[in-house]
Motif scaffolding. Structure first.
Motif, mmCIF file in Angstrom:
data_model
loop_
_atom_site.group_PDB
_atom_site.id
_atom_site.type_symbol
_atom_site.label_atom_id
_atom_site.label_comp_id
_atom_site.label_asym_id
_atom_site.label_seq_id
_atom_site.Cartn_x
_atom_site.Cartn_y
_atom_site.Cartn_z
ATOM 1 N N GLU A 135 0.822 -1.204 0.000
ATOM 2 C CA GLU A 135 0.000 0.000 0.000
ATOM 3 C C GLU A 135 0.862 1.262 0.000
ATOM 4 O OE1 GLU A 135 -3.194 0.280 -0.417
ATOM 5 O OE2 GLU A 135 -3.437 -1.890 -0.539
ATOM 6 N N TYR A 136 1.957 1.242 0.791
ATOM 7 C CA TYR A 136 2.853 2.400 0.827
ATOM 8 C C TYR A 136 3.465 2.665 -0.542
ATOM 9 C CZ TYR A 136 7.161 5.023 1.332
ATOM 10 O OH TYR A 136 8.169 5.932 1.142
ATOM 11 N N LEU A 137 3.962 1.604 -1.189
ATOM 12 C CA LEU A 137 4.591 1.759 -2.504
ATOM 13 C C LEU A 137 3.603 2.263 -3.552
ATOM 14 C CD1 LEU A 137 6.807 -1.456 -2.509
ATOM 15 C CD2 LEU A 137 7.626 0.910 -2.471
ATOM 16 N N LYS A 138 2.348 1.804 -3.460
ATOM 17 C CA LYS A 138 1.319 2.283 -4.402
ATOM 18 C C LYS A 138 1.070 3.780 -4.241
ATOM 19 C CE LYS A 138 -2.294 -0.319 -3.898
ATOM 20 N NZ LYS A 138 -3.661 -0.774 -4.167
ATOM 21 N N GLU A 139 0.952 4.226 -2.978
ATOM 22 C CA GLU A 139 0.727 5.644 -2.721
ATOM 23 C C GLU A 139 1.917 6.486 -3.180
ATOM 24 O OE1 GLU A 139 -1.923 7.458 -1.460
ATOM 25 O OE2 GLU A 139 -2.968 5.583 -1.873
ATOM 26 N N ASP A 140 3.115 5.997 -2.900
ATOM 27 C CA ASP A 140 4.327 6.716 -3.306
ATOM 28 C C ASP A 140 4.430 6.783 -4.825
ATOM 29 O OD1 ASP A 140 6.696 8.083 -2.535
ATOM 30 O OD2 ASP A 140 7.867 6.344 -3.169
ATOM 31 N N LEU A 141 4.096 5.689 -5.486
ATOM 32 C CA LEU A 141 4.112 5.650 -6.953
ATOM 33 C C LEU A 141 3.113 6.650 -7.533
ATOM 34 C CD1 LEU A 141 5.027 4.283 -9.622
ATOM 35 C CD2 LEU A 141 3.105 2.705 -9.317
ATOM 36 N N LYS A 142 1.932 6.676 -6.938
ATOM 37 C CA LYS A 142 0.899 7.596 -7.419
ATOM 38 C C LYS A 142 1.369 9.046 -7.329
ATOM 39 C CE LYS A 142 -3.907 8.984 -6.588
ATOM 40 N NZ LYS A 142 -5.096 8.814 -5.711
ATOM 41 N N ALA A 143 2.014 9.402 -6.208
ATOM 42 C CA ALA A 143 2.515 10.772 -6.031
ATOM 43 C C ALA A 143 3.594 11.098 -7.058
ATOM 44 C CB ALA A 143 3.068 10.936 -4.615
ATOM 45 N N GLN A 144 4.488 10.146 -7.330
ATOM 46 C CA GLN A 144 5.547 10.369 -8.316
ATOM 47 C C GLN A 144 4.972 10.524 -9.720
ATOM 48 O OE1 GLN A 144 8.157 6.951 -6.940
ATOM 49 N NE2 GLN A 144 9.737 8.463 -7.426
ATOM 50 N N GLU A 145 3.995 9.681 -10.049
ATOM 51 C CA GLU A 145 3.380 9.767 -11.378
ATOM 52 C C GLU A 145 2.629 11.081 -11.562
ATOM 53 O OE1 GLU A 145 1.116 6.104 -11.528
ATOM 54 O OE2 GLU A 145 2.577 5.247 -12.937
ATOM 55 N N GLU A 146 1.954 11.526 -10.489
ATOM 56 C CA GLU A 146 1.224 12.794 -10.564
ATOM 57 C C GLU A 146 2.187 13.958 -10.785
ATOM 58 O OE1 GLU A 146 -2.408 13.639 -9.963
ATOM 59 O OE2 GLU A 146 -2.234 11.695 -10.943
#
Length: 540
Positions: A135-146
């Motif tokens: 879950e942490y990696l998904k949230e971090d990935l989402k922020a980077q992609e945004e």
């Protein structure tokens, strides 16, 4: 620059979607209605060039001679170009993101394997760690992609726009930028930073004669889908102006720079300022601006009394609704004094002194701007304050005046003459706090005196020019025991807090509406909030 909303949202992802995904696959569609809409805007605004967000389109699509949309601009001799982050930059920036995606896939695989084996136990520490990291990696990935999708791409697109603008070789240009409306805020921000005027045109699709149509054919044949422009006016940017009234021959560069650093667009200095000159200047400043326009008056200079008269004249000269905040900080006296007292409290608490109530505070050289304000603040905190000078009559009269300024609830400030080592020793031997705030380069307390003093004292010296006011202290001291049981606070430690206080004071003034005085009372509140996370009020 006119930002025009694209007909449909412009998709953008790091890795292109498979062709079969989505209802249109990889087809980029523009309706004839939208093309007519753009043609109308071209006739109205006559742009010098047009740029468009490339999105997920291929280079083959962009370079096609059969593209009817780009033909609109070619017919008018208007330069047209797609803009986006270049492939080489995208490959470099997206590499960590793609690696993170691969890592997330591995975590997902392990979680699925748990499920497949029927071994999901929520009390299993390993399974908990898998889920938490997933879950942490998904949230971090989402922020980077945004960040990549918007902030980084928008910067590259703006560079493309500027590059095309340079090729036009004209002083004034009008440009169209056709993009997804989700990019409007970022592009407008960058335009403002570059001093480019921007305007937004959104689109609105209106369906007419749609009622009672039940089939696709009926809707297409009998209904009309109109694309209408909606012009969005951006809020007018009004410059923040700081009027700087300085009593000295030259305005302080320090305070001028602080004004700009605090976000004021314009700082207008007036040197050799007197109270008599205030009314005319204030009226000219007020009536030439819109009501409520961000305006602040700053009063500085080494003449404390004249600064106070100037501030009072500024207040008197304002008339509703033209009323604005005033900062009073003659030669940094208010912010420096606030920093001295707040820092003293911070270190005192470490040595078992809860507050300054009934503590003896000696202000050496306390007849200058900083000493006067520090003495007033300390007296408001119920301390027994003594200010020193070589001139006995003068210092006693000044102490009476400062006591009146401090208010009825403050403690009396005493003035004491000091002309020898013996005088200084007698004054400070039973002091809890010693503040050395005299002129730069003048030592008032020698090593011999300091060695004779009893323990449990806090010494502050604001002098940066050697010899320092108290022998043995250094500018970088922070709660340094430099004699047995005597702890020092140096000028640099005070200066760092003073800078934060003044910066915050300017920011606070720039956001304040109406007639308000921001002086040592507010400065001290800021200083205590910085150090303790809570405000200590001294207003009486």
């Amino acid at each position: 620059m006119i930002l025009i909303e694209s007909e449909f949202p412009i998709d953008w992802v790091i890795s292109p979607l498979p062709e079969e995904e989505g209802i249109l696959g990889n087809i980029f569609f523009i309706s004839r209605d939208y093309m007519q809409f753009i043609e109308g805007l071209v006739k109205k605004y006559k742009p010098d060039f047009v740029v468009e967000d490339k999105g997920m389109r291929s280079n083959e699509e962009i370079l096609s001679d059969e593209d009817e949309f780009t033909a609109i601009f070619k017919r008018g001799g208007i330069s047209y170009r797609m803009v986006d982050i270049p492939e080489y930059a995208l490959n470099y920036i997206s590499s960590p993101i793609l690696n993170k995606k691969a890592l997330i896939k591995k975590f997902s695989g392990e979680i699925e394997e748990y499920k497949r084996r029927g071994q999901v136990h929520y009390n299993d520490p390993h399974f908990q760690q898998l889920v938490m990291w997933y879950e942490y990696l998904k949230e971090d990935l989402k922020a980077q992609e945004e960040e990549l999708r918007y902030k980084i791409r928008e910067s590259w697109m703006m560079m493309g726009i500027l590059e095309l603008a340079k090729k036009q070789q004209k002083k004034e240009l009008t440009a169209f930028f056709i993009c997804d409306k989700r990019n409007f805020d970022g592009i407008v921000f960058l335009a403002n930073e570059l001093d480019i005027t921007s305007e937004i045109i959104n689109i609105k699709k209106v369906a007419k004669e749609l009622e009672e149509k039940n089939s696709v054919e009926e809707v297409i044949k009998s209904s009309v889908l109109e694309i209408m422009p909606i012009k969005m006016k951006k809020k007018e940017k009004i410059d923040k102006i700081l009027y700087f009234f300085d009593t000295d021959e030259y305005c302080s560069p320090f305070d001028t720079n602080m004004g700009y650093d605090a976000g004021f667009d314009v700082v207008i200095p007036y040197c050799k300022m007197t109270a008599e000159r205030v009314a005319k200047l204030i009226q000219d400043a007020m009536f030439s601006r819109k009501v409520g326009a961000p305006t602040v008056f700053f009063v500085g200079g080494s003449d404390v009394e004249e600064s106070e008269r100037i501030a009072q004249e500024v207040l008197k000269s304002m008339v509703p609704p033209f009323e604005y905040p005033i900062i009073i900080d003659p030669r940094g006296a208010h912010t420096t004094a606030s920093a001295i007292v707040a820092k003293t409290l911070e270190i005192a608490k470490k040595h078992g002194i809860k507050d300054l109530s009934n503590k003896k505070v000696v202000c050496l050289g306390g007849t200058g701007p900083v000493g006067e304000i520090a003495a007033i603040i300390a007296s408001k905190l119920n301390a027994n304050v003594f200010i020193t000078s070589r001139r006995e009559e003068y210092v006693k009269d000044l102490a009476k005046s400062l006591t009146i300024k401090a208010g009825k609830k403050a403690k009396k400030i005493e003035g004491v003459a000091a002309n020898s080592d013996e005088d200084y020793y007698e004054i400070i031997k039973d002091a809890d706090i010693i503040w050395s705030v005299g002129k730069a380069g003048i030592q008032m307390v020698s090593k011999e005196i300091m060695n004779k003093l009893p323990k449990n004292k806090i010494v502050v010296d604001i002098n940066l020019v050697p010899p320092y006011g108290v022998e043995g202290i250094e500018p970088n001291f922070h709660d340094e025991e430099f004699y047995p049981g005597i702890y020092g606070i140096g000028a640099l430690d005070i200066g760092r807090l003073k800078y934060k206080v003044e910066s915050t004071l300017f920011n606070k003034a720039s956001m304040t509406k109406g007639k308000t005085i921001l002086d040592y009372n507010v400065a001290f509140e800021i200083a205590t909030e910085v150090l303790f996370g809570e405000i200590i009020k001294i207003s009486i």
